[in-house]
Design a protein around this motif. Structure first.
Motif, PDB file in Angstrom:
ATOM      1  N   GLY A  95       0.838  -1.184   0.000  1.00 41.28           N
ATOM      2  CA  GLY A  95       0.000   0.000   0.000  1.00 41.28           C
ATOM      3  C   GLY A  95       0.880   1.244   0.000  1.00 41.28           C
ATOM      4  O   GLY A  95       2.109   1.170   0.063  1.00 41.28           O
ATOM      5  N   SER A 108      -2.794   6.613   1.716  1.00 39.87           N
ATOM      6  CA  SER A 108      -4.163   6.179   2.027  1.00 39.87           C
ATOM      7  C   SER A 108      -4.634   5.033   1.133  1.00 39.87           C
ATOM      8  O   SER A 108      -5.774   4.587   1.238  1.00 39.87           O
ATOM      9  N   TYR A 109      -3.748   4.546   0.259  1.00 41.09           N
ATOM     10  CA  TYR A 109      -4.125   3.476  -0.660  1.00 41.09           C
ATOM     11  C   TYR A 109      -3.754   2.117  -0.070  1.00 41.09           C
ATOM     12  O   TYR A 109      -2.583   1.858   0.250  1.00 41.09           O
ATOM     13  N   ILE A 158      -3.437  -1.880  -0.569  1.00 43.02           N
ATOM     14  CA  ILE A 158      -3.314  -2.928  -1.587  1.00 43.02           C
ATOM     15  C   ILE A 158      -3.040  -4.249  -0.882  1.00 43.02           C
ATOM     16  O   ILE A 158      -2.131  -4.348  -0.061  1.00 43.02           O
ATOM     17  N   ASP A 192      -3.098  -9.563  -3.669  1.00 47.56           N
ATOM     18  CA  ASP A 192      -3.892  -8.406  -4.072  1.00 47.56           C
ATOM     19  C   ASP A 192      -5.053  -8.738  -4.999  1.00 47.56           C
ATOM     20  O   ASP A 192      -5.724  -7.851  -5.493  1.00 47.56           O
TER      21      ASP A 192
END
Length: 250
Positions: A12, A15-16, A18, A225
């Motif tokens: 990740g 704020s993302y 994965i 993922d």
């Protein structure tokens, strides 16, 4: 028979989010943690290392090319000296978090395009193996089974783990089918597990062109993922154990 199950984690950024790192941890034995170049950031690295230590998972540095936008999957024109420096730098970054959590780095696995480039390039493979050797010659170097990276690691006297992929198809020369090819991925869990069991038990894999290719399987890469990543992690662990294969880190 025994085999390691590894998964790329900590991918990740900001704020993302994965991957399903926390859910998948119980079903693997090695975590390859992104070091900030292709994915990951200090907070993500810290959290992922902490999770791995809590689960008793073998921790590996997962250095990639400096390409966040392309997730490290786009080849770049880089020199051997640059590769040496970027791999050494990323191992050092991860080491800080591992040391703070009271753990240790056990292995190194290049990511994405860097991994694929090193599989075929003696020069880049030697650069990676040299960086690992200079950082800690007790680390295990992960590389595509039969690749130049495995050869370079052995030549440096490093311990190596020949890696196979559960959900990828193979070419007749033992290389992975390019992700740009529509036949690059196996979408059936059963098909993927059958391929892995055969690689571990028989040392063979069926190429997309139909012939059997000899292959060594010390560690199996699964991906965390995908939409059904957790389901697959559970399935492959159970099926390997049903086939009498012990799951443990290298």
């Amino acid at each position: 028979m025994k085999v390691d199950i590894n998964c790329d984690m900590g991918e990740g950024f900001g704020s993302y989010v994965i991957g399903q790192d926390e859910e998948i941890m119980p079903y693997i034995t090695s975590a390859n943690i992104a070091c900030g170049f292709h994915a990951g950031d200090p907070d993500v690295m810290k959290k992922t290392v902490k999770l791995a230590v809590q689960h008793g998972i073998s921790i590996g540095a997962h250095p990639g090319l400096p390409d966040l936008a392309g997730f490290g999957r786009r080849p770049m024109k880089v020199s051997a000296d640059e590769v040496y420096s970027m791999v050494l730098y990323q191992m050092g970054a991860l080491y800080a978090f591992v040391k703070a959590e009271g753990g240790k780095i056990s292995h190194v696995k290049p990511h994405g395009a860097l991994y694929n480039m090193a599989a075929k390039s003696k020069e880049l493979s030697n650069a990676i193996a040299s960086a690992v050797q200079d950082f800690d010659d007790q680390l295990v170097l992960f590389g595509l089974s039969g690749s130049e990276l495995i050869k370079a690691g052995k030549a440096k006297g490093l311990r190596v783990a020949e890696e196979v992929f559960a959900d990828r198809t193979y070419q007749a020369d033992g290389n992975l089918t390019s992700r740009r090819d529509p036949h690059a991925l196996l979408t059936s869990n059963k098909e993927a597990v059958d391929q892995v069991v055969r690689m571990v038990k028989e040392g063979k894999v069926r190429a997309v062109t139909g012939e059997d290719v000899s292959i060594a399987a010390d560690t199996i890469c699964i991906h965390g993922d995908g939409a059904h990543a957790l389901e697959f992690a559970q399935f492959i662990k159970n099926e390997l154990e049903k086939n009498g294969i012990v799951i443990q880190a290298n």
